[in-house]
Structure formats: C-alpha cells, structure tokens
Design an enzyme around this catalytic site. Structure first.
Site, PDB file in Angstrom:
ATOM      1  NE  ARG A 111     -18.226  35.384  64.458  1.00 12.82           N
ATOM      2  CZ  ARG A 111     -17.394  34.547  65.063  1.00 12.82           C
ATOM      3  NH1 ARG A 111     -17.688  34.061  66.248  1.00 12.82           N
ATOM      4  NH2 ARG A 111     -16.268  34.196  64.485  1.00 12.82           N
ATOM      5  CG  HIS A 157     -15.633  29.989  61.610  1.00 10.28           C
ATOM      6  ND1 HIS A 157     -16.332  30.772  62.503  1.00 10.28           N
ATOM      7  CD2 HIS A 157     -15.420  28.818  62.254  1.00 10.28           C
ATOM      8  CE1 HIS A 157     -16.553  30.094  63.622  1.00 10.28           C
ATOM      9  NE2 HIS A 157     -15.995  28.889  63.491  1.00 10.28           N
ATOM     10  CD  GLU A 203     -12.900  29.654  68.768  1.00 13.91           C
ATOM     11  OE1 GLU A 203     -12.430  28.526  68.576  1.00 13.91           O
ATOM     12  OE2 GLU A 203     -13.839  29.894  69.532  1.00 13.91           O
ATOM     13  CG  ASN A 344     -15.341  33.091  69.858  1.00 11.46           C
ATOM     14  OD1 ASN A 344     -15.865  34.191  69.711  1.00 11.46           O
ATOM     15  ND2 ASN A 344     -14.980  32.334  68.838  1.00 11.46           N
ATOM     16  CE1 TYR A 346     -18.932  27.673  72.863  1.00 13.28           C
ATOM     17  CE2 TYR A 346     -16.939  28.835  72.192  1.00 13.28           C
ATOM     18  CZ  TYR A 346     -18.232  28.408  71.925  1.00 13.28           C
ATOM     19  OH  TYR A 346     -18.820  28.717  70.730  1.00 13.28           O
ATOM     20  CD  GLU A 418     -17.822  30.970  68.208  1.00 15.64           C
ATOM     21  OE1 GLU A 418     -17.585  29.957  68.906  1.00 15.64           O
ATOM     22  OE2 GLU A 418     -17.366  31.121  67.068  1.00 15.64           O
TER      23      GLU A 418
HETATM   24  C1  BGC Z   1     -15.830  27.708  67.214  1.00 18.68           C
HETATM   25  C2  BGC Z   1     -17.064  27.082  66.647  1.00 18.68           C
HETATM   26  C3  BGC Z   1     -17.382  25.821  67.422  1.00 18.68           C
HETATM   27  C4  BGC Z   1     -17.659  26.195  68.848  1.00 18.68           C
HETATM   28  C5  BGC Z   1     -18.020  25.034  69.747  1.00 18.68           C
HETATM   29  C6  BGC Z   1     -15.696  27.609  68.687  1.00 18.68           C
HETATM   30  O1  BGC Z   1     -14.484  27.033  69.001  1.00 18.68           O
HETATM   31  O2  BGC Z   1     -15.661  28.990  66.723  1.00 18.68           O
HETATM   32  O3  BGC Z   1     -16.852  26.844  65.300  1.00 18.68           O
HETATM   33  O4  BGC Z   1     -18.441  25.116  66.883  1.00 18.68           O
HETATM   34  O5  BGC Z   1     -16.536  26.821  69.400  1.00 18.68           O
HETATM   35  O6  BGC Z   1     -16.996  24.122  69.868  1.00 18.68           O
END
Ligand code: BGC
Length: 524
Positions: A111, A157, A203, A344, A346, A418
């Site tokens: 990507r 982005h 995002e 995405n 995290y 992501e």
């Molecule tokens: C974003 C990336 C960023 C990653 C880590 C996402 O919010 O798409 O650009 O580097 O998280 O923070």
C-alpha cells in the site's frame, strides 16, 4: 487485565495450537497447528504499507509543489520534530531496492500513496501537471507488478497541496470537493488500468480530529482552550466541516471511478482508524453504554455516510447545529460509495462517560460524552505497554472491533490497511537495539492471531492485512524518533535498511501456506 498477565509461554502455546474449524457459513480456514499464512483462507492478501510524505523525500524533484506538512514543519519546527530536513527515507530513489525487501518478506501486496503535489504541483490541473511526477508512480507501480506485488493506492494521505491551503483553506472550504474530484479522476484515468485497489482517504478521523480539533497534526488548528499551541482554529466546529467536505470529495471521487472505463473491476474504499473501547468501570452501566456512542463518533462518523448517506443519529442528536447537513443529492452520491471497509487498527482505550459537558468549550471528544482513560476504575492499564511503546498493546480490542463491524454493518468486506507497533528508543537507539524489536514481533503475533480468530471463529469477512510499516519513516509530529518499520533505517548513515526481528518473523509467517499469486485466478 488478563492479557497483561499472559506469560510468553502461554502465547507460544496459543500460537502453536491454532486449529480453525472450516465452516460453510463464512470464511473457510484450513486447520493448522501453528499460526502462519496457512491458517488463513485461501487468497487472503498480506502486505506492508507506507505513505508518500513519510518515505519519499526528493521534495525538489519532479517539480513537486509544497505540501501542507512542508510548510507546517517549517513554521512550527517544535511541533514537527523534523530535524532530518526533507530526507525522509528516500523511497523516491530507492523504490527498486525497497520492492526487493517486500519480495524477500514474501508479501503479496503493497500500500503506497500518491503525493498530490507531485502530480498537480499547485493543486489543480489548470496550474500544471508534472509529467515527471506522473511517470514516477508509473515506474513504481510497474516495478511492483513486475515483482508480483499487488499495488493498493491511497489517493490522499494528508499531504494537501499548500497552494490550496493558501487559496481557500484546503479542506475547510467546499471548493476542495471539485479540486479533489479532478485530481482523483486524473489518477484513476492514469493508473486505473493496472491498479485495482484504491483508498480515497486515509484516516479521516485523524485528519479532522488531530488537524482541526486538538492541533496535534498539520495544519495544527484548534481553540486555545484545547491546546495553547494553536494560533488559529475553532474546536468543535472545524473538524465537522473538514469531514463534511472530505466525505463529499470522496463521493465525487467514487462517482468518477465508476465512470472510468479502464478502472472496471476495481474497488474503492476509505481507511478508517477506530480505536476499540472497553468500559472504564464495569460496574457503571453508563460506561458500558458509552461504547456504542464512542464507536459512532470515531467510526460511524465517516463510515455511515458512505453506507447509508448520512451521519449517525447519535451525532446529529448531540452535535446539533454544529454538524453540517448533506443535501438530498449529496446523500444519494454518498450512499454505497465504498466497496470495502478499510481499517487501520493500533490500540484501544477505556471509555469513561462524561456527566457534565461544558457547552462553552466544545470539542469532538467532549461531544462524544466520553473521556479516554489509560487506566480503568481498578487502576489496570489496558493491555500492556512496554517502556518504549508509543501506544498500549491490546489485540483483544482488534478482534472485538472486527466483530462489532461485522454485526453492526451487515458483514461487509473488511481490509486491514494498517496495523503496527511504534516505539521511541531514545538514547538507546542503535542498529543493534532497533533490530532486536521483540516487542514488535510480539505485537504482530498477537494481532495476527486476533485477526485469525475474528475470521475463522467469528466469521468476519476480512480479506487482507497490511503491516504499518515496511520501513522506519517520518512519523508526523514525532519526526523520525518514533520507529514503525519491519526494516530499521539508519538515519545517520546513508539511510541503510536493516531487517529487524519483526521482519524475520513476518517473512517466516508468510513462507508457509500458498501465496495468492500461486493460485489460479479462477480458483480465487
Ligand atoms: C497513519 C500513518 C502513521 C501511523 C502510525 C496512521 O495513523 O495512517 O501515517 O504513520 O498511523 O502513527
């Protein structure tokens, strides 16, 4: 939390006893004894991800015009930590070498994003097209295809052309809708014959919230009661306006895509970035009930308009007049304007309901009537947080989020655009320490397992997964200090790439089972 206390040996046991019952009522998972590519449905895609601004560098080549972050970092160096100037990680010159890294990892897809400022250096076609910029992305895409790697392309982005910022405030103005459509249409026509997977916006929640409500990312706007560093902006208003224009821009781009002859057979989506939420106090029913509201604000805000043509009712009720309204025509264009749900993921947080919001100080978070807490009422942290980790690690939240999307939104196709682990090594940063990234490897193992359970047990329709990121790169407000890569980049010496433990793990994980490229198309 139980997760926190799970010893490593427990994890190893889990990873070696994955047995996925194959059922006809959802994704079919082969039974395996060890978690690997082979534990996922046939044809599932694995890749890595990057974004143009974070890796390309070469800001003075191809007649590239100034982007929002160039100017922001110059104007507020302290908010941008960009002490490496414009070097990034030089993907622009090294993309061939980097594609070999992708290949050596056994990945199927990559990507990348297109820098708008390399195509239309000043934001519109009328002000000029950079043929060299256009050619650069042809070269990258062709090189990927030559190496058997499927390109997934993000149209935007976060790198708004600065000229559009100066002329009318970028996404604050509805004029962006027309300009974005022109740009999206141009890249679809140019690359749509060979790129079949597109993400219009990365995002939207982060872009609107961090950029226009808390001033943490460019353009760094907010009210001073939210962040005294902000010199301009209006929290509780602008993020809604920016989102509104962005969504209308997406709908226009989607229409352009559907009208593009050579794009036939392609798919378009957005990459959303919801956290998952757990109740702050299990004994407080209002905290439990707040989870749904949290999800409406962080995910439904951008997802529901592309499915149903309008914002979630919860948001309309709470935000009231500050939430813009779509016209009937806009609603019609937005409805069903995404072919898959990009996610995405995290981290997760605890949701603590707010009893008494202060109407004189509106902001997005307060509107959701939720405080985000790192510790719950019993003083437990969510998941685990290694000392150098950027965010808490909570893979159970990943599985819960996927199940939530399946149940609430009618089992859509989901692609994980992501997922990854950031760390700030500080004074210990060195090749030896950076490549011994056992915490990242652990993060990936946990999240791959959570996703496998979501697919094979909860029957969530996830079809692809991208690790953020292939390489350490420019991490926005954290500059180069926060590393996310499967490859370590030596910023002090020639930007040399070194494989990390996490890279070795991903390579091994992907070496088992059948690569989608080895499956005949009609079998997929
Ligand atoms: C974003 C990336 C960023 C990653 C880590 C996402 O919010 O798409 O650009 O580097 O998280 O923070």
């Amino acid at each position: 939390m139980a997760l926190q206390k799970l010893p490593l040996v427990g994890l190893l046991l889990l990873l070696t006893t994955v047995v996925s019952p194959a059922r006809a009522d959802g994704p079919v998972c082969p039974p395996t004894t060890k978690l690997s590519r082979a534990s996922f449905p046939e044809g599932f895609l694995f890749g890595t991800a990057t974004a143009a601004y974070q890796v390309e560098g070469a800001v003075n080549e191809t007649c590239r015009g100034p982007a929002l972050w160039d100017i922001y970092c110059k104007r507020y160096p302290a908010r941008c930590n960009n002490d490496n100037g414009d070097v990034a990680v030089d993907f622009f010159h090294r993309y061939k070498e980097d594609i070999q890294l992708m290949k050596s990892l056994n990945t199927d897809a990559f990507r990348l994003s297109i820098a708008w400022t390399r195509i239309f250096p000043h934001g519109t076609k009328e002000k000029g097209v950079s043929r060299a910029g256009v050619q650069f992305y042809h070269d990258v895409i062709d090189e990927l295809l030559r190496n058997g790697i499927i390109p997934f392309v993000t149209v935007f982005h976060w790198d708004t052309p600065q000229d559009l910022e100066d002329e009318y405030g970028g996404f604050l103005s509805e004029r962006i809708v027309k300009d974005f459509r022109e740009y999206a249409d141009f890249v679809f026509q140019e690359y749509g014959g060979k790129v079949k997977n597109w993400i219009t916006f990365n995002e939207p929640w982060v872009f609107a919230h961090a950029g226009y409500d808390v001033g943490r990312k460019a353009p760094g706007r907010c009210s001073s009661y939210v962040n005294p560093q902000c010199q301009d902006g209006r929290s509780g208003y602008e993020a809604y306006l920016v989102t509104h224009n962005l969504l209308n821009a997406h709908a226009e781009a989607y229409e352009a895509f559907r009208q593009c002859e050579k794009c036939k057979g392609g798919k378009v989506g957005l990459a959303h970035s919801p956290a998952w939420f757990e109740p702050h106090d299990l004994a407080d029913s209002q905290d439990g009930a707040s989870i749904k509201r949290a999800m409406d604000f962080i995910l439904g805000w951008h997802l529901e308009p592309t499915m149903y043509g309008d914002y979630p009712q919860t948001m309309k009720d709470i935000v009231g007049q500050r939430l813009p309204t779509f016209t009937t025509a806009q609603k019609a264009k937005l409805r069903n304007s995404a072919d898959f749900v990009g996610i995405n993921y995290y981290t997760s947080t605890f949701s603590n309901h707010i009893e008494k919001p202060d109407p004189s100080k509106p902001r997005w978070k307060q509107d959701s009537l939720i405080d985000w807490e790192n510790k719950n009422a019993q003083d437990y942290t969510i998941g685990s947080k290694p000392f150098t980790a950027a965010l808490p690690v909570y893979s159970r939240g990943f599985r819960s989020l996927l199940k939530y999307i399946k149940d609430k939104y009618g089992n859509p196709e989901i692609m994980i655009m992501e997922n990854g682990y950031g760390e700030e090594l500080g004074a210990t940063d060195s090749i030896a320490v950076g490549t011994a990234d056992h915490n990242r490897k652990y993060y990936l193992q946990r999240h791959l397992l959570a996703m496998q359970e979501a697919i094979c047990i909860d029957k969530v329709n996830v079809t692809g997964y991208f690790v953020w990121s292939l390489l350490d790169n420019f991490e926005w407000q954290d500059g180069y200090k926060n590393r996310f890569g499967l490859y370590y980049v030596d910023f002090k010496n020639n930007l040399t790439r070194y494989e990390k433990e996490s890279g070795k793990f991903y390579k091994d994980f992907l070496s088992q089972g059948v690569r989608p490229s080895a499956i005949k198309k009609d079998e997929l």
